[in-house]
Design an enzyme around this catalytic site. Structure first.
Site, mmCIF file in Angstrom:
data_model
loop_
_atom_site.group_PDB
_atom_site.id
_atom_site.type_symbol
_atom_site.label_atom_id
_atom_site.label_comp_id
_atom_site.label_asym_id
_atom_site.label_seq_id
_atom_site.Cartn_x
_atom_site.Cartn_y
_atom_site.Cartn_z
ATOM 1 N N GLY A 9 0.821 -1.212 0.000
ATOM 2 C CA GLY A 9 0.000 0.000 0.000
ATOM 3 C C GLY A 9 0.856 1.262 0.000
ATOM 4 N N ARG A 10 1.921 1.238 0.783
ATOM 5 C CA ARG A 10 2.775 2.431 0.902
ATOM 6 C C ARG A 10 3.424 2.780 -0.428
ATOM 7 N NH1 ARG A 10 4.611 0.084 6.757
ATOM 8 N NH2 ARG A 10 2.773 0.888 7.848
ATOM 9 N N PHE A 14 -1.664 9.004 6.547
ATOM 10 C CA PHE A 14 -2.197 7.621 6.499
ATOM 11 C C PHE A 14 -1.203 6.607 5.935
ATOM 12 C CE2 PHE A 14 -5.331 8.364 2.619
ATOM 13 C CZ PHE A 14 -4.254 8.514 1.767
ATOM 14 N N GLU A 15 -1.594 5.349 6.033
ATOM 15 C CA GLU A 15 -0.724 4.205 5.698
ATOM 16 C C GLU A 15 0.582 4.233 6.492
ATOM 17 O OE1 GLU A 15 -1.138 1.929 2.360
ATOM 18 O OE2 GLU A 15 -1.950 3.540 1.109
ATOM 19 N N GLY A 16 0.496 4.688 7.735
ATOM 20 C CA GLY A 16 1.675 4.815 8.600
ATOM 21 C C GLY A 16 2.136 6.264 8.568
#
Ligand code: MYA
Length: 575
Positions: A272-273, A393-395
């Site tokens: 995803g990142r 988002f996504e960390g």
């Protein structure tokens, strides 16, 4: 936070950098992905842009239903799903190319299709059984089912392992009953398919522990959502809270193994990142185009804005950072397509560098447009609002810097442990130990960076290659020093971890850009590659300056008193 399993250490380019190794055979030649099976998708997206009114999507804070249908009809929900299930079967590189274009259509459109693919269905693709894939992938490819990734909870954001949602096996052992709630779930307002993470009691060696487990959950199993959140940007995307009350999920819908769901979540996020980083390339390029168009028309003091040196500085920096971001992303996706297993660090680096490049580019573009940039009639303020979430988002970029730093230090600690045991065996069993120690020491010496390792980088980059070599050697020495100084407490040393992470981000950028431009020079010649050569040269000197500053700050800094200032402020403002 701070453990990284051994199995992941073997094939990571960035982890190797921490041990002073440059995996040059991995880095060169650069995979020039100018065209490929993604071309048709990209061409369709360029046409699709004409049909989309981003301003209206932002104002209405929703995607028009007919637009969603058009996206489904175009196959935008099946880009990475294998052809046998009705998708396009794009590779990691192909998907990144598509995300680059999709974000230029509209951010909310990209987030909707991106959340579905980058994280919503990724777990099914990687960990799904043949039966699960057969059952769900065709519907997910056509968009009949839209997917969501449900990890975050009201009390569990960055600390993803602390989720409280609970799944309990029914007495007939046929179902799990899930209870809990999920927060900020993209696509959650209309998704039919959810990758849900919940804790399950797992008994091992007589001890029962709660362990994260991944589940495929259909809306019809009882998932409910609350009203749409009101957001700063990406307003056309759906973001809701999910309510899971006695949701009955068949045992065959466990994704991966019971108790191994945290790994499932992290593996999904690794890909995803990278999807996010590739979207950031597109958003950065779009903003550059707007800003340069504006600055070449607008005149002040009888000069076009593009003729002012400070504006040139902005344009150059936008180009340099975006070029380096592209170089990092496509090097990483190439490795994934080649079957490299561990790209967790590379994808975290791409996400951090990508989201910050995108943010800086939008900010610079808005600045170039001056007062107009601040007005809703122009695209900059919307782009700024849309880009802000990428840093979160996504960390969050903070948690990812810790992840990058700690993952790298873990490699160094492992090597130090090996050294220690080789030394111990030398003293304890000299006869046997000497062989082991000699073998280990020569291996280590051989692997440490030497100019030989970078012999494939084009000779015109002799100075940059030396800078790269010095930076890799210094990273590995600094990492070793940090590990020895803080030992287990290193997890709390966030200032140093951030510095170490930033050094490794810069080094990966140098590797990627030198790789790309070397390959370009080889194929087109030095003259034709002038623009790229200049970019590589500018980036390497910027990176080297930052690396030196970070190395120095590891030794000499004001961390202690800076922390004290923060503590006093907190005390003053919370009394
Ligand atoms: S979804 C929500 C996103 N949430 C997060 O990213 C949460 C962040 N937190 C974490 O990542 C973890 O909790 C951290 C670990 C890293 C803090 N790969 O002891 P540990 C393994 C593989 O360090 P913790 C969203 O926002 C590790 O090796 N393995 O764990 C979507 C160890 O394994 P072992 C990994 O201290 C929004 C184990 O896990 C990884 O608890 C929509 C435990 O590790 C890894 N990465 O903290 C987005 N990390 O036990 C739509 C850890 O074997 C986007 N491990 O030793 C769409 C696209 C947009 C386009 C465009 C826009 C421009």
């Amino acid at each position: 936070m701070g453990k990284v399993s051994e199995e992941r250490s073997a094939d990571s380019f960035c982890r190797a950098l921490f041990n002073g190794h440059l995996l040059e055979e991995r880095m060169l030649p650069y995979p020039e992905a100018k065209s490929g099976p993604w071309d048709d998708v990209v061409a369709a997206l360029v046409r699709f842009k004409e049909d989309v009114n981003s301003k209206k999507i932002d104002e209405d804070a929703k995607l028009p239903p007919e637009l969603l249908e058009q996206m489904k009809a175009m196959g935008l929900f099946g880009m990475i799903i294998p052809e046998e299930y009705g998708g396009f079967g794009l590779s990691a590189t192909g998907y990144a190319k598509a995300m680059e274009s999709l974000v230029q259509v509209d951010s909310s459109v990209a987030i909707t299709a991106g959340a579905h693919q980058s994280i919503g269905i990724k777990g099914l693709l990687i960990f799904g059984t043949p039966e699960q894939k057969k059952k769900y992938l065709p519907k997910l490819a056509s968009g009949e089912m839209v997917a969501s990734f449900a990890l975050t909870e009201p009390t569990s954001g960055s600390d993803a392992q602390s989720i409280k949602t609970k799944a309990v096996l029914s007495s007939d052992k046929k179902h799990y009953i899930i209870n809990g709630g999920k927060l900020w779930i993209t696509n959650g307002g209309f998704a039919e398919f959810f990758t849900v993470f919940a804790k399950v009691d797992v008994t091992q060696d007589g001890e029962t522990k709660e362990k994260v487990t991944a589940f495929i959950v259909e809306r019809s199993m009882g998932v409910k959502n609350l009203a749409e959140e009101h957001k700063l940007g990406i307003k056309g995307s759906s973001t809701v809270q999910l309510v899971l009350e006695d949701v009955k999920v068949p045992v065959e819908n466990v994704l991966g193994e019971v108790g191994k769901g945290f790994k499932v979540a992290m593996t999904i996020l690794n890909s995803g990142r990278l999807g996010l980083a590739s979207g950031c390339i597109g958003a950065s390029r779009a903003m550059m185009k707007e800003a340069v168009g504006y600055a070449s028309e607008r005149k002040q003091f009888n000069l076009r804005l593009v003729d002012f040196k400070m504006i040139k500085e902005y344009i150059t920096q936008m180009e340099v950072s975006t070029f380096v971001l592209e170089s990092m992303v496509y090097l990483t996706t190439h490795w994934i397509d080649q079957g490299v297993h561990d790209y967790s660090m590379e994808s975290a680096i791409c996400k951090v560098f990508g989201s910050e490049t995108c943010w800086d580019n939008v900010n610079r573009a808005l600045q170039i447009a001056g007062g107009n940039g601040y007005m809703k009639d122009y695209p900059y303020e919307r782009a700024l609002r849309d880009a802000r979430i990428n840093l979160i988002f996504e960390g969050t970029n903070e948690i990812l810097r810790l992840f990058i730093g700690l993952t790298g230090l873990q490699s160094v600690a492992t090597e130090l442990k090996e050294t220690q045991s080789a030394v111990n065996s030398l003293f304890n069993e000299p006869a046997k130990g000497f062989g082991a120690f000699y073998g280990y020491a020569t291996k280590r010496l051989r692997q440490k960076f030497s100019p030989e390792m970078a012999k494939g980088i084009h000779p015109s980059f002799e100075a940059q290659t030396k800078q790269l070599g010095r930076s890799i050697a210094e990273l590995s020495e600094a990492a070793e020093a940090v590990v020895k100084k803080h030992r287990k407490d290193v997890v709390h040393e966030q200032h140093d971890l951030k510095r170490i992470a930033d050094i490794s981000i810069d080094i990966y950028g140098m590797c990627a850009v030198l790789s790309r431009v070397t390959t370009e020079i080889k194929s087109s010649g030095e003259e034709a590659a002038t623009h790229s050569r200049h970019i590589a040269s500018i980036f390497c000197s910027q990176a080297r300056r930052r690396i030196r500053a970070n190395l120095r700050a590891l030794e000499v800094n004001k961390d202690k008193i800076a922390d004290q200032v923060a503590d006093r402020v907190v005390q003053r403002l919370t009394q």
